[in-house]
Design an enzyme around this catalytic site. Structure first.
Site, short mmCIF file in Angstrom:
data_model
loop_
_atom_site.label_atom_id
_atom_site.label_comp_id
_atom_site.label_asym_id
_atom_site.label_seq_id
_atom_site.Cartn_x
_atom_site.Cartn_y
_atom_site.Cartn_z
N LYS A 152 0.90 -1.17 0.00
CA LYS A 152 -0.01 -0.20 0.13
C LYS A 152 0.74 1.27 -0.01
CE LYS A 152 -1.45 1.71 3.94
NZ LYS A 152 -1.43 2.98 4.34
N ASN A 153 2.01 1.25 1.03
CA ASN A 153 2.43 2.45 1.07
C ASN A 153 3.52 2.95 -0.07
OD1 ASN A 153 1.21 3.11 3.35
ND2 ASN A 153 2.86 2.28 4.85
N CYS B 167 -3.95 8.14 10.12
CA CYS B 167 -4.45 7.37 11.46
C CYS B 167 -3.91 8.16 12.55
CB CYS B 167 -3.47 5.75 11.51
SG CYS B 167 -4.62 4.73 10.64
N ARG C 92 -3.05 10.03 4.88
CA ARG C 92 -1.66 10.57 5.01
C ARG C 92 -1.12 10.94 3.75
NH1 ARG C 92 1.00 13.43 8.47
NH2 ARG C 92 3.23 12.94 8.44
N ASP D 220 5.06 -0.08 11.98
CA ASP D 220 3.62 -0.71 11.41
C ASP D 220 3.37 -2.18 11.79
OD1 ASP D 220 3.13 1.73 10.48
OD2 ASP D 220 3.17 1.34 8.36
N ILE E 102 8.98 5.66 17.01
CA ILE E 102 8.87 6.43 15.96
C ILE E 102 7.64 7.37 16.21
CG2 ILE E 102 8.59 6.53 13.52
CD1 ILE E 102 10.69 4.85 13.94
N ARG F 188 1.95 14.29 13.60
CA ARG F 188 2.66 13.89 12.24
C ARG F 188 2.79 15.08 11.38
NH1 ARG F 188 -0.30 8.10 10.35
NH2 ARG F 188 1.86 8.10 9.27
N PRO F 189 3.80 15.75 11.75
CA PRO F 189 4.36 16.86 11.22
C PRO F 189 4.93 16.78 9.79
CG PRO F 189 5.91 16.44 12.79
CD PRO F 189 4.86 15.47 12.75
N ILE F 190 4.80 17.65 8.81
CA ILE F 190 5.62 17.66 7.45
C ILE F 190 6.54 18.47 7.38
CG2 ILE F 190 3.47 16.36 6.42
CD1 ILE F 190 2.65 19.08 5.10
N ASP F 191 7.08 19.19 8.53
CA ASP F 191 8.00 20.15 8.28
C ASP F 191 9.47 19.78 7.53
OD1 ASP F 191 8.37 18.30 10.56
OD2 ASP F 191 10.06 19.52 11.32
N ARG G 258 -8.65 0.24 5.23
CA ARG G 258 -7.64 1.23 4.57
C ARG G 258 -6.40 0.43 3.87
NH1 ARG G 258 -7.06 6.67 7.75
NH2 ARG G 258 -5.41 6.87 6.08
C1 UD1 Z 1 5.12 6.12 6.65
C2 UD1 Z 1 4.03 5.27 6.43
C3 UD1 Z 1 3.57 4.77 7.96
C4 UD1 Z 1 4.53 4.19 8.73
C5 UD1 Z 1 5.87 5.55 8.64
C6 UD1 Z 1 6.99 4.76 9.49
C7 UD1 Z 1 2.96 6.04 4.56
C8 UD1 Z 1 1.66 6.65 3.88
N1 UD1 Z 1 2.94 5.91 5.62
O1 UD1 Z 1 4.38 7.22 7.29
O2 UD1 Z 1 2.65 3.77 7.54
O3 UD1 Z 1 4.34 4.19 10.06
O4 UD1 Z 1 6.03 5.76 7.32
O5 UD1 Z 1 7.44 3.73 8.88
O6 UD1 Z 1 3.73 5.47 3.78
N2 UD1 Z 1 8.48 13.44 11.05
C9 UD1 Z 1 8.89 14.75 11.40
N3 UD1 Z 1 8.67 15.76 10.28
C10 UD1 Z 1 8.26 15.55 9.00
C11 UD1 Z 1 8.14 13.83 8.74
C12 UD1 Z 1 8.01 13.06 9.84
O7 UD1 Z 1 9.20 15.04 12.52
O8 UD1 Z 1 8.24 16.27 8.20
C13 UD1 Z 1 8.56 12.35 12.20
C14 UD1 Z 1 7.22 11.70 12.54
O9 UD1 Z 1 6.57 12.35 13.27
C15 UD1 Z 1 7.92 10.41 12.96
C16 UD1 Z 1 9.05 10.21 12.19
O10 UD1 Z 1 9.51 11.45 11.61
O11 UD1 Z 1 8.27 10.69 14.20
C17 UD1 Z 1 9.08 9.10 11.14
O12 UD1 Z 1 7.76 9.48 10.18
P1 UD1 Z 1 7.76 9.23 8.72
O13 UD1 Z 1 8.73 8.03 8.26
O14 UD1 Z 1 8.08 10.39 7.99
O15 UD1 Z 1 6.41 8.58 8.41
P2 UD1 Z 1 5.34 8.88 7.34
O16 UD1 Z 1 5.94 9.25 5.97
O17 UD1 Z 1 4.27 9.58 7.89
#
Ligand code: UD1
Length: 430
Positions: free
Chosen positions: A22-23, A117, A93, A305, A327, A122-125, A397
């Site tokens: 899926k991802n 979820c 997401r 996951d 994580i 879950r920031p995107i900074d 999902r």
């Molecule tokens: C993806 C997966 C999710 C999986 C996760 C970790 C998808 C759609 N989702 O989520 O199923 O659990 O990888 O393997 O593929 N973080 C920041 N800033 C950011 C981005 C992330 O601080 O801009 C932090 C997050 O809060 C978290 C860590 O980095 O603590 C890892 O997150 P990330 O690997 O980015 O997870 P997702 O891409 O959201």
């Protein structure tokens, strides 16, 4: 409201076929909009998040042809809008992948802030930091992320934290940027390699995916391709845990065993026998599972996951186990539900201390999120009596025909959509 109803206590036996990841597929579908030519994607999982994203891609104007549940073709040449916002996309997401794809191709993207979820903040900074470093202006307003650039320019980006989403998003945007981009401290998950392979098959120039330094030389145009998504390591791991928890013997087919090494290693520590084949793994559970310690980490570490599913296995293992979540901070929401099934688990900060019990007892529980929902299904399968799992829209999902696949392995499980159907099932099995 649909629910799973399970009569527990049946050992799982036989073979199960795993679908596409899926991802990986979510990112690949978004990246497919980056060419004006037709792209065909196979081994697509037929799950809710994928269908929501495909609908959003269609709303942008792209031609989407779902040739079969597992095959789609996309032609992005008809895209006229760069704005993605609807009530469904706000819940997934992976909507953020459309920012990287649209910004990379059209230098313009407006996408609803991602939901997904609720497993923690879950920031995107880091995604935004990457886009800005490539010269984009990024603003967040009215629930949308708006990113614009004259022309993206390749640059050197260091990710402060290992992030799957940021690595893929920056990689997509950089694929069509001017010049060379280097992503340092990149995530190494199998789906990052899959997305890079997909983009390369469209003519991108990406090297180093799967290591912590990815080098991308931007190209001006991407072209058509036919591509098959890799198998889903989390779906596979979920069936492996279901086999382990029910004392079963299951051959999990259509997998890449290397991607499952962390899960296999922990199941071996818990007393299972794992046999690896070219594209399958067989899990043979012991009479009684043994305690172990698990810590979630970025790949090749133990996947976050898989944390709830493994915790369910350890909940019925002899002795005291610990599960450390490093994580996402909010990933123990299933613990209260599992406690209602008899589990003895104490959460201290990001560590769950699990004193193994002999057996779960069936109860009515709520799926708090996708993977936790799957974990509660496993507990129901391993437990005594009837378990009802509510809120299974979360589970749907990410899992395709979960109940059918489990039934083929000997589980007694059904999906019901009313109290009447629920009572009918209970009458039938008791
Ligand atoms: C993806 C997966 C999710 C999986 C996760 C970790 C998808 C759609 N989702 O989520 O199923 O659990 O990888 O393997 O593929 N973080 C920041 N800033 C950011 C981005 C992330 O601080 O801009 C932090 C997050 O809060 C978290 C860590 O980095 O603590 C890892 O997150 P990330 O690997 O980015 O997870 P997702 O891409 O959201």
């Amino acid at each position: 409201m649909e629910q799973y109803v399970i009569k527990g206590g049946h050992t799982l036996h036989g073979e199960v076929e795993i679908g596409g990841a899926k991802n990986a597929a979510l990112a690949i579908l978004a990246a497919a909009t980056m060419t004006d030519e037709t792209v065909t994607i196979e081994n697509l999982p037929d799950v809710r998040d994928i269908n929501v994203l495909l609908q959003a891609i269609e709303e942008l104007g792209a031609k989407v042809n779902r040739m079969s549940p597992h095959k789609v073709s996309i032609n992005g040449s008809f895209i006229r809008s760069y704005c993605v916002d609807n009530e469904f996309i706000r819940k997934i997401r992976a909507s953020y992948y459309l920012i990287g794809a649209l910004l990379g191709k059209y230098n313009n993207a407006e996408v609803a802030l991602p939901g997904g979820c609720d497993i923690g903040s879950r920031p995107i900074d880091l995604h935004i930091k990457g886009f800005k470093a490539m010269g984009a202006e990024v603003e967040i307003a009215h629930g949308l992320v708006a990113a614009k650039a004259e022309k993206l320019k390749g640059t050197h980006i260091y990710l402060d934290k290992v992030s799957v989403g940021a690595t893929i998003n920056i990689m997509m945007a950089a694929a069509m940027a001017e010049g060379k981009t280097v992503i340092e401290n990149a995530a190494k998950e199998p789906h990052i390699v899959d997305v890079a392979n997909f983009l390369n098959s469209m003519g991108a120039n990406i090297r180093g995916a799967g290591t912590d330094v990815i080098r991308i030389v931007g190209v001006s145009k991407l072209h058509s391709t036919e591509y098959a998504v890799i198998p889903d390591q989390i779906e596979a791991g979920t069936f492996m845990c279901a086999a382990a928890a029910t004392g079963g013997d299951v051959l999990v087919k259509n997998v890449i065993p290397k991607h499952l090494e962390a899960t296999s290693a922990k199941l071996i520590e818990a007393g299972c026998k794992i046999e690896e084949y070219d594209d399958a793994v067989r899990v043979i559970a012991p009479k009684r599972l043994t305690h172990t310690q698990v810590t979630t980490l970025p790949y090749p570490g133990f996947p976050t996951d898989m944390q709830p599913q493994m915790a369910v296995v350890l909940g019925i293992a002899e002795g005291t186990s610990t599960v450390t979540e490093s994580i996402f901070e909010n990933r123990f929401k299933y613990v209260d539900e599992l406690t209602r099934m008899g589990a003895t688990i104490k959460v201290e900060g990001n560590v769950a201390i699990i004193s193994g019990i002999k057996k779960y007892t069936g109860a009515r529980v709520n799926a708090p999120d996708l993977r936790a929902g799957a974990a509660l299904v496993i507990a129901g399968l391993a437990g005594e009596g009837i378990t009802v799992v509510d809120d299974i829209h979360y589970v749907e999902r990410g899992y395709e025909h979960l109940e059918e696949k489990l039934r083929k392995l000997g589980a007694v499980i059904d999906k019901v959509s009313s109290e009447k159907e629920l009572h009918k099932f209970i009458l039938k099995v008791s």
